[in-house]
Design a protein around this motif. Structure first.
Motif, PDB file in Angstrom:
ATOM      1  N   PRO A   1       0.796  -1.238   0.000  1.00  0.00           N
ATOM      2  CA  PRO A   1       0.000   0.000   0.000  1.00  0.00           C
ATOM      3  C   PRO A   1       0.831   1.292   0.000  1.00  0.00           C
ATOM      4  N   ALA A   2       2.019   1.260   0.540  1.00  0.00           N
ATOM      5  CA  ALA A   2       2.849   2.467   0.605  1.00  0.00           C
ATOM      6  C   ALA A   2       3.182   3.017  -0.779  1.00  0.00           C
ATOM      7  N   TRP A   3       3.100   2.186  -1.803  1.00  0.00           N
ATOM      8  CA  TRP A   3       3.541   2.597  -3.136  1.00  0.00           C
ATOM      9  C   TRP A   3       2.386   2.770  -4.115  1.00  0.00           C
ATOM     10  N   HIS A   4       1.178   2.868  -3.643  1.00  0.00           N
ATOM     11  CA  HIS A   4       0.017   2.949  -4.530  1.00  0.00           C
ATOM     12  C   HIS A   4      -0.192   4.309  -5.189  1.00  0.00           C
ATOM     13  N   ARG A   5       0.613   5.286  -4.878  1.00  0.00           N
ATOM     14  CA  ARG A   5       0.453   6.612  -5.499  1.00  0.00           C
ATOM     15  C   ARG A   5       0.946   6.647  -6.932  1.00  0.00           C
ATOM     16  N   SER A   6       1.767   5.707  -7.295  1.00  0.00           N
ATOM     17  CA  SER A   6       2.355   5.682  -8.634  1.00  0.00           C
ATOM     18  C   SER A   6       2.016   4.373  -9.331  1.00  0.00           C
ATOM     19  N   GLU A   7       2.243   4.366 -10.642  1.00  0.00           N
ATOM     20  CA  GLU A   7       2.152   3.148 -11.429  1.00  0.00           C
ATOM     21  C   GLU A   7       3.577   2.702 -11.734  1.00  0.00           C
ATOM     22  N   TYR A   8       3.752   1.388 -11.864  1.00  0.00           N
ATOM     23  CA  TYR A   8       5.084   0.843 -12.060  1.00  0.00           C
ATOM     24  C   TYR A   8       5.112  -0.115 -13.239  1.00  0.00           C
ATOM     25  N   THR A   9       6.231  -0.079 -13.953  1.00  0.00           N
ATOM     26  CA  THR A   9       6.487  -1.032 -15.015  1.00  0.00           C
ATOM     27  C   THR A   9       7.847  -1.650 -14.739  1.00  0.00           C
ATOM     28  N   LEU A  10       7.902  -2.971 -14.723  1.00  0.00           N
ATOM     29  CA  LEU A  10       9.128  -3.707 -14.456  1.00  0.00           C
ATOM     30  C   LEU A  10       9.641  -4.293 -15.761  1.00  0.00           C
ATOM     31  N   ALA A  11      10.954  -4.178 -15.978  1.00  0.00           N
ATOM     32  CA  ALA A  11      11.550  -4.703 -17.206  1.00  0.00           C
ATOM     33  C   ALA A  11      12.923  -5.297 -16.911  1.00  0.00           C
ATOM     34  N   ARG A  12      13.330  -6.220 -17.770  1.00  0.00           N
ATOM     35  CA  ARG A  12      14.685  -6.767 -17.680  1.00  0.00           C
ATOM     36  C   ARG A  12      15.594  -5.901 -18.532  1.00  0.00           C
ATOM     37  N   TYR A  13      16.666  -5.413 -17.937  1.00  0.00           N
ATOM     38  CA  TYR A  13      17.599  -4.548 -18.642  1.00  0.00           C
ATOM     39  C   TYR A  13      18.626  -5.392 -19.395  1.00  0.00           C
ATOM     40  N   ASP A  14      19.363  -6.194 -18.650  1.00  0.00           N
ATOM     41  CA  ASP A  14      20.291  -7.163 -19.223  1.00  0.00           C
ATOM     42  C   ASP A  14      20.865  -7.994 -18.093  1.00  0.00           C
ATOM     43  N   GLY A  15      21.474  -9.126 -18.412  1.00  0.00           N
ATOM     44  CA  GLY A  15      22.106  -9.957 -17.388  1.00  0.00           C
ATOM     45  C   GLY A  15      21.288 -10.043 -16.118  1.00  0.00           C
ATOM     46  N   GLY A  16      21.848  -9.535 -15.031  1.00  0.00           N
ATOM     47  CA  GLY A  16      21.178  -9.560 -13.734  1.00  0.00           C
ATOM     48  C   GLY A  16      20.547  -8.240 -13.369  1.00  0.00           C
ATOM     49  N   ALA A  17      20.212  -7.431 -14.360  1.00  0.00           N
ATOM     50  CA  ALA A  17      19.678  -6.094 -14.088  1.00  0.00           C
ATOM     51  C   ALA A  17      18.209  -5.972 -14.487  1.00  0.00           C
ATOM     52  N   LEU A  18      17.463  -5.285 -13.641  1.00  0.00           N
ATOM     53  CA  LEU A  18      16.066  -4.965 -13.897  1.00  0.00           C
ATOM     54  C   LEU A  18      15.888  -3.452 -13.851  1.00  0.00           C
ATOM     55  N   MET A  19      14.836  -2.975 -14.514  1.00  0.00           N
ATOM     56  CA  MET A  19      14.483  -1.557 -14.475  1.00  0.00           C
ATOM     57  C   MET A  19      13.056  -1.429 -13.962  1.00  0.00           C
ATOM     58  N   VAL A  20      12.818  -0.334 -13.246  1.00  0.00           N
ATOM     59  CA  VAL A  20      11.477  -0.011 -12.799  1.00  0.00           C
ATOM     60  C   VAL A  20      11.180   1.420 -13.240  1.00  0.00           C
ATOM     61  N   LEU A  21      10.086   1.577 -13.947  1.00  0.00           N
ATOM     62  CA  LEU A  21       9.581   2.903 -14.295  1.00  0.00           C
ATOM     63  C   LEU A  21       8.498   3.231 -13.279  1.00  0.00           C
ATOM     64  N   ALA A  22       8.657   4.327 -12.564  1.00  0.00           N
ATOM     65  CA  ALA A  22       7.669   4.779 -11.580  1.00  0.00           C
ATOM     66  C   ALA A  22       7.117   6.111 -12.061  1.00  0.00           C
TER      67      ALA A  22
END
Length: 192
Positions: A84-105
């Protein structure tokens, strides 16, 4: 159970391992949000997260264990983002490369992005991600600057991530947001 049932093909644009968006469609979405931000003035943050010492996990336990840890990282991020603490925004999760992820907030101010990154970092460090394998993650946070290209945003994110790695890993590093081209023009205009 047939092989087709156990190994379903992921939807187009989705990474099979992490069940998150692939890099190319994610970057296209970033471009769309940048254009929207230029029209509306709403800002967003990009979080770039990289598993610390993934190579050591792969070497010690095998690549399949490393894959499980990476899949566990994506799942842990989803769990944190649902809180619930993060419900003010929308998020998109993506794989960047190797062991990396990206989050768009979005929408997301820099201080909110930093708090989110700390929550994600803590969520990873507090319990094992897979088969009693503990891991940590380094995360950079960069707020989009109006007028900035997505390549510039990604470069700032990568630089901040390298700083986090250099200074001990398992940490969050915030990329300073330079003034936009519009803001610089207004400042220059004051001194004419």
């Amino acid at each position: 159970m047939s092989l087709k049932q156990t190994h379903r093909k992921p939807a187009p644009g989705i990474d099979a391992l992490t069940q998150s968006m692939l890099r190319q469609p994610f970057v296209a979405a970033l471009e769309d949000h940048a254009q929207s931000s230029q029209r509306t003035g709403n800002v967003f943050c990009l979080l770039l997260a990289d598993l610390d010492r993934l190579r050591n996990i792969n070497d010690a336990r095998g690549v399949s264990a490393g894959d499980e840890v990476l899949a566990g990282l994506a799942n842990r991020f989803r769990e944190v983002l649902k809180q619930p603490a993060w419900h003010r925004s929308e998020y998109t999760l993506a794989r960047y490369d190797g062991g990396a992820l990206m989050v768009l907030a979005r929408p997301c101010a820099l201080h909110h992005g930093e708090m989110l990154a700390e929550a994600l970092r803590f969520g990873v460090a507090e319990t094992p991600l897979a088969q009693r394998i503990n891991a940590t993650v380094s995360i950079s946070v960069a707020q989009y600057r109006i007028g900035e290209s997505i390549d510039e945003l990604l470069a700032r994110s990568e630089r901040a991530l390298h700083v986090a790695k250099q200074f001990g890993r398992d940490r969050v590093e915030v990329s300073p947001t330079p003034p936009s081209h519009v803001e610089r023009a207004k400042v220059v205009g004051l001194f004419d």
